[in-house]
Design a protein around this motif. Sequence first.
Motif, PDB file in Angstrom:
ATOM      1  N   ARG A   1       0.381  -1.301  -0.112  1.00 47.96           N
ATOM      2  CA  ARG A   1       0.192   0.040   0.164  1.00 47.96           C
ATOM      3  C   ARG A   1       0.436   1.396  -0.076  1.00 47.96           C
ATOM      4  NH1 ARG A   1      -3.036   2.476   5.058  1.00 47.96           N
ATOM      5  NH2 ARG A   1      -4.652   3.948   3.712  1.00 47.96           N
TER       6      ARG A   1
ATOM      7  N   GLY B   1       2.816  10.215  -9.814  1.00 45.86           N
ATOM      8  CA  GLY B   1       2.014  10.106 -11.675  1.00 45.86           C
ATOM      9  C   GLY B   1       2.831   8.423 -12.322  1.00 45.86           C
TER      10      GLY B   1
ATOM     11  N   ASP C   1       1.633   6.556  -7.070  1.00 42.56           N
ATOM     12  CA  ASP C   1       0.512   7.616  -7.003  1.00 42.56           C
ATOM     13  C   ASP C   1       0.714   8.711  -7.216  1.00 42.56           C
ATOM     14  OD1 ASP C   1      -2.172   8.225  -7.917  1.00 42.56           O
ATOM     15  OD2 ASP C   1      -3.030   8.747  -6.035  1.00 42.56           O
TER      16      ASP C   1
ATOM     17  N   PRO D   1       3.126   3.645 -12.403  1.00 41.41           N
ATOM     18  CA  PRO D   1       2.551   3.274 -12.059  1.00 41.41           C
ATOM     19  C   PRO D   1       3.114   2.176 -11.261  1.00 41.41           C
ATOM     20  CG  PRO D   1       3.392   2.263 -13.698  1.00 41.41           C
ATOM     21  CD  PRO D   1       3.918   3.752 -13.605  1.00 41.41           C
ATOM     22  N   PRO D   2       2.586   1.275 -10.127  1.00 41.01           N
ATOM     23  CA  PRO D   2       2.547   0.478  -9.158  1.00 41.01           C
ATOM     24  C   PRO D   2       4.249  -0.332  -9.546  1.00 41.01           C
ATOM     25  CG  PRO D   2       0.700   0.776  -8.277  1.00 41.01           C
ATOM     26  CD  PRO D   2       0.987   1.583  -9.703  1.00 41.01           C
TER      27      PRO D   2
ATOM     28  N   ARG E   1       2.212   1.604  -3.418  1.00 39.74           N
ATOM     29  CA  ARG E   1       1.233   2.483  -4.947  1.00 39.74           C
ATOM     30  C   ARG E   1       0.890   3.994  -3.848  1.00 39.74           C
ATOM     31  NH1 ARG E   1      -1.747  -2.334  -3.005  1.00 39.74           N
ATOM     32  NH2 ARG E   1      -3.136  -1.546  -0.952  1.00 39.74           N
ATOM     33  N   ARG E   2       1.287   4.403  -2.651  1.00 36.00           N
ATOM     34  CA  ARG E   2       0.837   5.115  -2.438  1.00 36.00           C
ATOM     35  C   ARG E   2       2.148   6.173  -2.701  1.00 36.00           C
ATOM     36  NH1 ARG E   2      -0.559   6.496   3.440  1.00 36.00           N
ATOM     37  NH2 ARG E   2      -0.960   8.899   2.888  1.00 36.00           N
TER      38      ARG E   2
END
Length: 74
Positions: free
Chosen positions: A9, A19, A16, A21-22, A12-13
């Motif tokens: 997580r 800008g 994000d 992709p994870p 991913r943050r």
Amino acid sequence: MEDGSDPARTLRRIADALGLPPDIFFGDGDRQTDVLADLAAMAELLRLWSTLRSDVDRARVLVQIRDLVKQREE
């Protein structure tokens, strides 16, 4: 995890916020190498920023960066 954190997580943050992709953190290849080099440069920029104690110095840095970005957009 026992401490309540979720590494996936968190990544991913971060992705994000940047800008990206994870999956950039998990794959391999030239793109990942480029992104990781960019992340290292961003980390250095943040580290240097944090050493500036003067609001005037920080304002000068922001003006310079904004000018560089504006020149690239023209």
